[in-house]
Design a protein around this motif. Structure first.
Motif, PDB file in Angstrom:
ATOM      1  N   THR A  69      -7.323  -5.431  -0.212  1.00 17.60           N
ATOM      2  CA  THR A  69      -6.296  -5.582   0.650  1.00 17.60           C
ATOM      3  C   THR A  69      -5.122  -6.591  -0.173  1.00 17.60           C
ATOM      4  O   THR A  69      -5.561  -7.402  -0.801  1.00 17.60           O
ATOM      5  CB  THR A  69      -6.720  -6.202   2.027  1.00 17.60           C
ATOM      6  OG1 THR A  69      -7.608  -7.194   1.781  1.00 17.60           O
ATOM      7  CG2 THR A  69      -7.834  -5.187   2.586  1.00 17.60           C
ATOM      8  N   PRO A  70      -4.052  -6.335   0.442  1.00 13.70           N
ATOM      9  CA  PRO A  70      -3.208  -5.538   1.372  1.00 13.70           C
ATOM     10  C   PRO A  70      -3.164  -4.271   0.712  1.00 13.70           C
ATOM     11  O   PRO A  70      -3.154  -4.171  -0.612  1.00 13.70           O
ATOM     12  CB  PRO A  70      -1.941  -6.348   1.654  1.00 13.70           C
ATOM     13  CG  PRO A  70      -1.772  -6.914   0.687  1.00 13.70           C
ATOM     14  CD  PRO A  70      -3.015  -7.522  -0.110  1.00 13.70           C
ATOM     15  N   PRO A  71      -2.564  -3.167   1.597  1.00  9.09           N
ATOM     16  CA  PRO A  71      -2.111  -1.744   0.847  1.00  9.09           C
ATOM     17  C   PRO A  71      -1.202  -2.263  -0.063  1.00  9.09           C
ATOM     18  O   PRO A  71      -0.306  -3.065   0.215  1.00  9.09           O
ATOM     19  CB  PRO A  71      -1.716  -0.960   2.023  1.00  9.09           C
ATOM     20  CG  PRO A  71      -2.562  -1.705   3.125  1.00  9.09           C
ATOM     21  CD  PRO A  71      -2.302  -3.252   2.838  1.00  9.09           C
ATOM     22  N   HIS A  72      -1.235  -1.609  -1.577  1.00  5.51           N
ATOM     23  CA  HIS A  72      -0.422  -1.955  -2.488  1.00  5.51           C
ATOM     24  C   HIS A  72      -0.110  -0.766  -3.512  1.00  5.51           C
ATOM     25  O   HIS A  72      -0.981   0.191  -3.426  1.00  5.51           O
ATOM     26  CB  HIS A  72      -0.917  -3.152  -3.285  1.00  5.51           C
ATOM     27  CG  HIS A  72      -2.302  -2.863  -3.643  1.00  5.51           C
ATOM     28  ND1 HIS A  72      -3.308  -3.189  -2.989  1.00  5.51           N
ATOM     29  CD2 HIS A  72      -2.592  -2.274  -5.154  1.00  5.51           C
ATOM     30  CE1 HIS A  72      -4.479  -2.742  -3.932  1.00  5.51           C
ATOM     31  NE2 HIS A  72      -4.251  -2.430  -4.777  1.00  5.51           N
ATOM     32  N   TRP A  73       1.040  -0.704  -4.161  1.00  4.15           N
ATOM     33  CA  TRP A  73       1.184  -0.077  -5.373  1.00  4.15           C
ATOM     34  C   TRP A  73       0.568  -0.463  -6.453  1.00  4.15           C
ATOM     35  O   TRP A  73       0.675  -1.888  -6.537  1.00  4.15           O
ATOM     36  CB  TRP A  73       2.617   0.208  -5.529  1.00  4.15           C
ATOM     37  CG  TRP A  73       3.517   1.061  -4.466  1.00  4.15           C
ATOM     38  CD1 TRP A  73       4.080   0.710  -3.282  1.00  4.15           C
ATOM     39  CD2 TRP A  73       3.623   2.432  -4.433  1.00  4.15           C
ATOM     40  NE1 TRP A  73       4.774   1.813  -2.759  1.00  4.15           N
ATOM     41  CE2 TRP A  73       4.143   2.691  -3.521  1.00  4.15           C
ATOM     42  CE3 TRP A  73       3.432   3.391  -5.668  1.00  4.15           C
ATOM     43  CZ2 TRP A  73       4.703   4.257  -3.383  1.00  4.15           C
ATOM     44  CZ3 TRP A  73       3.879   4.652  -5.564  1.00  4.15           C
ATOM     45  CH2 TRP A  73       4.560   5.036  -4.161  1.00  4.15           C
ATOM     46  N   TYR A  74      -0.124   0.210  -7.079  1.00  2.00           N
ATOM     47  CA  TYR A  74      -0.610  -0.318  -8.612  1.00  2.00           C
ATOM     48  C   TYR A  74       0.229   0.200  -9.715  1.00  2.00           C
ATOM     49  O   TYR A  74       0.053   1.498  -9.953  1.00  2.00           O
ATOM     50  CB  TYR A  74      -2.254   0.107  -8.424  1.00  2.00           C
ATOM     51  CG  TYR A  74      -2.977  -0.134  -9.536  1.00  2.00           C
ATOM     52  CD1 TYR A  74      -2.711  -1.312 -10.416  1.00  2.00           C
ATOM     53  CD2 TYR A  74      -3.578   0.798 -10.224  1.00  2.00           C
ATOM     54  CE1 TYR A  74      -3.655  -1.730 -11.430  1.00  2.00           C
ATOM     55  CE2 TYR A  74      -4.496   0.322 -11.307  1.00  2.00           C
ATOM     56  CZ  TYR A  74      -4.293  -0.564 -12.052  1.00  2.00           C
ATOM     57  OH  TYR A  74      -5.120  -1.122 -13.092  1.00  2.00           O
TER      58      TYR A  74
END
Length: 201
Positions: free
Chosen positions: A123-128
């Motif tokens: 977390t948090p939601p993310h671009w990788y």
């Protein structure tokens, strides 16, 4: 010089792989997987092609930067939120392409992957940002910066995460709001230190 970015298509895979192979030819992580320089340089294009085709392209996050004539000059391999953790089924399907690239270094590759996954934030939601590279003849001309800027501008309310493999590159990512949140030491090869970096929404 105008720089355009767009989502990569299957026809871009080989060009993307060649750009990334050159960019990561002496990268600490790749050197940990393939200590022998000759074998590493031979394996990287095959590895990146298999990785992009099987893991990243389906998510729609792979971006390319082109010059004013449409030539591919930069590549950013992004995984959309919630898609960085690849399912076992996809890995199994990719093995026929990956095994010839890794050969006797498969165990080292798996160790690197496991270590990075253990430190990856849930977390948090993310671009990788898994990989980013520029054509060797066009580095320093803004292609990588444009790829990062465009991705972050397209989704400013979502976090972004990357692992910086060279200390000298930390300041480059800090320009875009990334901050170092911790370090990772790979337990293979020369045991290089890496820097986890997050850009908050």
């Amino acid at each position: 010089m105008p720089i355009a970015t767009r989502i990569a298509t299957p026809t871009d895979v080989d060009d993307c792989a060649r750009v990334l192979a050159a960019a990561f030819a002496d990268d600490p992580v790749m050197s940990a997987i393939w200590p022998d320089q000759h074998r590493r340089h031979r394996a990287l294009a095959r590895y990146f092609a298999a990785s992009i085709r099987n893991f990243h392209l389906p998510g729609g996050g792979v971006q390319v930067a082109t010059d004013e004539e449409g030539h591919l000059r930069g590549v950013a391999v992004w995984d959309p939120p919630g898609q960085w953790d690849q399912p076992i089924s996809r890995t199994v399907r990719a093995l026929p392409e990956l095994v010839p690239a890794f050969r006797f270094r498969t165990t080292a590759a798996l160790t690197v992957r496991r270590t990075l996954d253990e430190h990856h934030p849930r977390t948090p939601p993310h671009w990788y940002l898994a990989n980013i590279g520029t054509h060797e003849d066009h580095r320093g001309q803004g292609y990588a910066a444009q790829l990062i800027s465009d991705r972050l501008a397209a989704d400013p309310d979502t976090a972004a995460y990357l692992v910086c493999t060279r200390e000298k590159n930390i300041s480059f990512y800090e320009q875009f709001g990334f901050e170092v949140t911790g370090t990772i030491t790979l337990p293979v090869g020369a045991k290089p230190m890496l820097w986890a970096m997050i850009r908050e929404p």
